[in-house]
Scaffold this active site. Structure first.
Site, PDB file in Angstrom:
ATOM      1  N   GLU A  47      -3.256  16.756 -13.899  1.00 40.46           N
ATOM      2  CA  GLU A  47      -3.268  17.800 -12.880  1.00 40.46           C
ATOM      3  C   GLU A  47      -2.289  17.405 -11.778  1.00 40.46           C
ATOM      4  O   GLU A  47      -2.168  16.231 -11.438  1.00 40.46           O
ATOM      5  CB  GLU A  47      -4.680  17.991 -12.323  1.00 40.46           C
ATOM      6  CG  GLU A  47      -5.572  18.691 -13.326  1.00 40.46           C
ATOM      7  CD  GLU A  47      -7.027  18.785 -12.891  1.00 40.46           C
ATOM      8  OE1 GLU A  47      -7.301  18.766 -11.689  1.00 40.46           O
ATOM      9  OE2 GLU A  47      -7.893  18.873 -13.788  1.00 40.46           O
ATOM     10  N   PHE A  59      -2.762  15.457 -22.846  1.00 40.11           N
ATOM     11  CA  PHE A  59      -2.548  14.291 -21.970  1.00 40.11           C
ATOM     12  C   PHE A  59      -1.987  14.673 -20.601  1.00 40.11           C
ATOM     13  O   PHE A  59      -1.598  13.800 -19.843  1.00 40.11           O
ATOM     14  CB  PHE A  59      -1.604  13.296 -22.651  1.00 40.11           C
ATOM     15  CG  PHE A  59      -2.176  12.703 -23.912  1.00 40.11           C
ATOM     16  CD1 PHE A  59      -3.023  11.602 -23.855  1.00 40.11           C
ATOM     17  CD2 PHE A  59      -1.892  13.255 -25.148  1.00 40.11           C
ATOM     18  CE1 PHE A  59      -3.566  11.062 -25.007  1.00 40.11           C
ATOM     19  CE2 PHE A  59      -2.427  12.719 -26.316  1.00 40.11           C
ATOM     20  CZ  PHE A  59      -3.264  11.618 -26.244  1.00 40.11           C
ATOM     21  N   CYS A 115     -11.624  13.980 -15.863  1.00 40.38           N
ATOM     22  CA  CYS A 115     -11.339  13.290 -17.129  1.00 40.38           C
ATOM     23  C   CYS A 115     -11.752  11.820 -17.151  1.00 40.38           C
ATOM     24  O   CYS A 115     -12.591  11.437 -17.965  1.00 40.38           O
ATOM     25  CB  CYS A 115      -9.860  13.421 -17.465  1.00 40.38           C
ATOM     26  SG  CYS A 115      -9.424  15.108 -17.905  1.00 40.38           S
ATOM     27  N   GLY A 169      -7.549   1.477  -4.572  1.00 41.92           N
ATOM     28  CA  GLY A 169      -7.957   2.529  -3.649  1.00 41.92           C
ATOM     29  C   GLY A 169      -9.458   2.699  -3.651  1.00 41.92           C
ATOM     30  O   GLY A 169     -10.204   1.733  -3.868  1.00 41.92           O
ATOM     31  N   ASP A 181     -11.283  33.899 -21.814  1.00 40.74           N
ATOM     32  CA  ASP A 181     -12.270  33.143 -21.037  1.00 40.74           C
ATOM     33  C   ASP A 181     -13.521  33.999 -20.898  1.00 40.74           C
ATOM     34  O   ASP A 181     -13.453  35.233 -20.888  1.00 40.74           O
ATOM     35  CB  ASP A 181     -11.720  32.772 -19.645  1.00 40.74           C
ATOM     36  CG  ASP A 181     -12.410  31.544 -19.078  1.00 40.74           C
ATOM     37  OD1 ASP A 181     -11.813  30.447 -19.115  1.00 40.74           O
ATOM     38  OD2 ASP A 181     -13.578  31.668 -18.622  1.00 40.74           O
TER      39      ASP A 181
HETATM   40  P1  NAD Z   1     -12.010  23.869 -16.953  1.00 41.31           P
HETATM   41  O1  NAD Z   1     -13.429  23.738 -16.568  1.00 41.31           O
HETATM   42  O2  NAD Z   1     -10.962  23.980 -15.904  1.00 41.31           O
HETATM   43  O3  NAD Z   1     -11.833  25.139 -17.917  1.00 41.31           O
HETATM   44  C1  NAD Z   1     -12.682  25.451 -18.964  1.00 41.31           C
HETATM   45  C2  NAD Z   1     -12.695  26.968 -19.102  1.00 41.31           C
HETATM   46  O4  NAD Z   1     -13.466  27.307 -20.248  1.00 41.31           O
HETATM   47  C3  NAD Z   1     -13.352  27.687 -17.928  1.00 41.31           C
HETATM   48  O5  NAD Z   1     -12.465  28.658 -17.416  1.00 41.31           O
HETATM   49  C4  NAD Z   1     -14.605  28.334 -18.535  1.00 41.31           C
HETATM   50  O6  NAD Z   1     -14.926  29.568 -17.940  1.00 41.31           O
HETATM   51  C5  NAD Z   1     -14.166  28.501 -19.974  1.00 41.31           C
HETATM   52  N1  NAD Z   1     -15.281  28.661 -20.904  1.00 41.31           N
HETATM   53  C6  NAD Z   1     -16.448  27.978 -20.953  1.00 41.31           C
HETATM   54  N2  NAD Z   1     -17.208  28.439 -21.951  1.00 41.31           N
HETATM   55  C7  NAD Z   1     -16.501  29.399 -22.582  1.00 41.31           C
HETATM   56  C8  NAD Z   1     -16.739  30.244 -23.683  1.00 41.31           C
HETATM   57  N3  NAD Z   1     -17.890  30.159 -24.373  1.00 41.31           N
HETATM   58  N4  NAD Z   1     -15.799  31.131 -24.043  1.00 41.31           N
HETATM   59  C9  NAD Z   1     -14.643  31.216 -23.353  1.00 41.31           C
HETATM   60  N5  NAD Z   1     -14.353  30.453 -22.295  1.00 41.31           N
HETATM   61  C10 NAD Z   1     -15.272  29.553 -21.906  1.00 41.31           C
HETATM   62  O7  NAD Z   1     -11.712  22.632 -17.906  1.00 41.31           O
HETATM   63  P2  NAD Z   1     -10.317  21.853 -18.109  1.00 41.31           P
HETATM   64  O8  NAD Z   1     -10.126  20.903 -16.995  1.00 41.31           O
HETATM   65  O9  NAD Z   1      -9.247  22.829 -18.435  1.00 41.31           O
HETATM   66  O10 NAD Z   1     -10.683  20.995 -19.405  1.00 41.31           O
HETATM   67  C11 NAD Z   1     -10.795  21.565 -20.678  1.00 41.31           C
HETATM   68  C12 NAD Z   1     -10.838  20.459 -21.705  1.00 41.31           C
HETATM   69  O11 NAD Z   1      -9.614  19.729 -21.690  1.00 41.31           O
HETATM   70  C13 NAD Z   1     -11.928  19.422 -21.469  1.00 41.31           C
HETATM   71  O12 NAD Z   1     -12.396  18.964 -22.698  1.00 41.31           O
HETATM   72  C14 NAD Z   1     -11.197  18.312 -20.737  1.00 41.31           C
HETATM   73  O13 NAD Z   1     -11.826  17.065 -20.919  1.00 41.31           O
HETATM   74  C15 NAD Z   1      -9.852  18.347 -21.414  1.00 41.31           C
HETATM   75  N6  NAD Z   1      -8.733  17.839 -20.615  1.00 41.31           N
HETATM   76  C16 NAD Z   1      -8.625  18.176 -19.308  1.00 41.31           C
HETATM   77  C17 NAD Z   1      -7.530  17.722 -18.570  1.00 41.31           C
HETATM   78  C18 NAD Z   1      -7.372  18.068 -17.102  1.00 41.31           C
HETATM   79  O14 NAD Z   1      -6.491  17.500 -16.461  1.00 41.31           O
HETATM   80  N7  NAD Z   1      -8.162  18.962 -16.541  1.00 41.31           N
HETATM   81  C19 NAD Z   1      -6.541  16.946 -19.193  1.00 41.31           C
HETATM   82  C20 NAD Z   1      -6.679  16.646 -20.534  1.00 41.31           C
HETATM   83  C21 NAD Z   1      -7.775  17.095 -21.243  1.00 41.31           C
END
Ligand code: NAD
Length: 432
Positions: free
Chosen positions: A152, A149, A260, A253, A30
């Site tokens: 959280e 998929f 997402c 709700g 990260d």
């Molecule tokens: P998040 O914001 O929690 O995490 C993203 C991470 O990427 C952060 O820790 C950030 O510091 C890091 N980051 C950003 N730029 C970076 C770089 N250049 N190098 C290294 N690290 C870097 O996001 P998330 O919720 O985990 O979502 C990530 C992806 O997964 C998104 O595309 C989201 O749409 C998808 N997604 C999320 C969920 C969910 O429930 N959160 C579910 C399915 C898919």
């Protein structure tokens, strides 16, 4: 297998920990130094049930590591998962982080790698990312689209026992490799669907858009129930018993939030517009969702005869849903902002999201130390997030603590009849 997961957020950290748990050597990367420092000490920066134990165990056993050094992680790993954020900016998806990571991977590659897109990216983007990497290296590599998929709150269970795994590939060889990584999680027979890259990307968007559609659909039915004298809670159950429909995502709700659904719906609408295939249903889904928060707010204002100034309103639940501290696009934000604008004093409580909420509201909102402290002296209670702990409170104590026993139940958690019998003025969503 040696794996790197780049982007250690909700998705990356869960995926990395679960892959480590099944015996792989995983390095999570990260760009956020504080996050990596904390994780290296076993401190989990997000609230996700079961995650701290998983991180600490695999860290202690040496299968899970954390770094900010992407080049070193690329060198060490055979399969590289990209899981950085893809936020929404003005209706479009911001792919800056994905592109940056792709270029860095390209520059650091010294041998064949499999690069897996786990971030949610619009259709066609994984191919563009392949070209970004290709521009930086002559080394061979395969790209795979592997949308995530998980939800959280139940992310670990979802990852360990997925309904399905989708792999969009250009080359069967890469499909076999990634399938092997998922083998421990699909032993009970969950299918691994192998397809082309664009179809995999579309499957992710279509799934989230459909679930969001069910929620907005039920919200409109709930609103109609209110003016028709019907009870949406019974309607919902009656519908859900039809096997063609099923019971999930039929809960009306204050609308959906999170990182997402809102973003994925908007991104798919934008794709449709760009390709001159307008997605009219989804445009309505987004509008209905925004309206649902406004409608809730209006009901509160109406209850106070059009003036909420000087009122004290308690809010239970701030996170966009229970079992997470994630406040991205949480309905609570718009509702609280609306009340603050009207001159209301807002006092809020959430079992896990208080720190995140403080970043948003600062001192504009009072934060209570407990649910009962929150309702003390309140003119009304809003239930916004249906945490388990709010489901069966001590109503007598609540009534004694509150200035006015009024509850706006944004998740239809309480029984309207019971509430009335206990002396509460009760407002649900779409209920008699
Ligand atoms: P998040 O914001 O929690 O995490 C993203 C991470 O990427 C952060 O820790 C950030 O510091 C890091 N980051 C950003 N730029 C970076 C770089 N250049 N190098 C290294 N690290 C870097 O996001 P998330 O919720 O985990 O979502 C990530 C992806 O997964 C998104 O595309 C989201 O749409 C998808 N997604 C999320 C969920 C969910 O429930 N959160 C579910 C399915 C898919």
């Amino acid at each position: 297998m040696n794996i790197a997961v780049i982007g250690t957020g909700y998705v990356g950290l869960v995926a990395g920990s679960c892959f480590a748990e099944s015996g792989n050597d995983v390095i999570c990367v990260d760009s956020d130094q504080d996050k990596i420092k904390a994780l290296s000490k076993g401190q989990t920066p997000i609230y996700e049930p079961g995650l701290p134990e998983l991180v600490q165990r695999n860290l202690a056993q040496g299968r899970l590591g954390f770094t900010t050094d992407l080049a070193a992680a690329v060198k060490k790993s055979f399969v590289l998962f990209i899981a950085v954020g893809t936020p929404q900016v003005g209706g479009e998806i911001d792919l800056t982080a994905v592109r940056k990571v792709a270029s860095e991977i390209g520059r650091s590659m010294k041998e064949f790698k499999v690069i897996v897109m786990k971030s949610t990216v619009p259709v066609g983007m994984t191919e563009q990312i392949r070209d970004v990497i290709r521009a930086e290296t002559d080394q061979p590599f395969d790209v795979v689209s592997n949308p995530e998929f998980m939800k959280e709150g139940t992310a670990i269970e979802d990852f360990m026992k997925p309904d399905r795994v989708i792999l969009g590939v250009e080359d069967e060889r890469a499909a076999e490799l990634v399938r092997e990584l998922y083998a421990p999680f699909v032993r009970t027979g969950s299918p691994v669907l192998i397809t082309d890259v664009r179809t995999a990307e579309m499957t992710k968007y279509a799934s989230n858009a459909y679930l969001a559609t069910r929620v907005s659909f039920m919200n409109e039915i709930a609103n109609l129930c209110e003016s028709s004298g019907a009870d949406v809670d019974v309607v919902r159950r009656g519908m859900g018993l039809d096997r063609r429909i099923g019971p999930s995502f039929l809960f009306p709700g204050v609308g959906f939030g999170g990182s997402c659904f809102p973003k994925d719906v908007e991104a798919l609408i934008a794709t449709g517009r760009r390709q001159e295939e307008p997605l009219r249903i989804l445009e309505a889904v987004a509008r209905v969702n925004a309206y649902q928060r406004v409608r809730f707010l209006e009901r509160i204002v109406t209850h106070f005869d059009g003036d909420v100034a000087g009122k004290r309103v308690a809010v239970w639940g701030l996170a966009f849903k229970p079992r997470t501290n994630d406040m991205r696009e949480a309905p609570a934000i718009d509702i609280i902002e609306g009340l603050l604008e009207g001159g209301t004093t807002v006092v809020a409580y959430d079992p896990e999201a208080m720190e995140e909420a403080r970043k948003i509201f600062g001192s504009r909102v009072e934060f209570a130390g407990s649910d009962y402290e929150c309702v003390a002296g309140a003119d009304a209670l809003l239930l916004i997030t249906e945490w388990q702990a709010f489901r069966n409170p001590n109503f007598d104590r609540m009534k004694n603590e509150m200035r006015q026993a009024t509850v706006f139940d944004g998740r239809n958690v309480y029984d309207p009849k019971n509430m009335q019998e206990m002396g509460f003025t009760y407002y649900g969503i779409g209920r008699k």
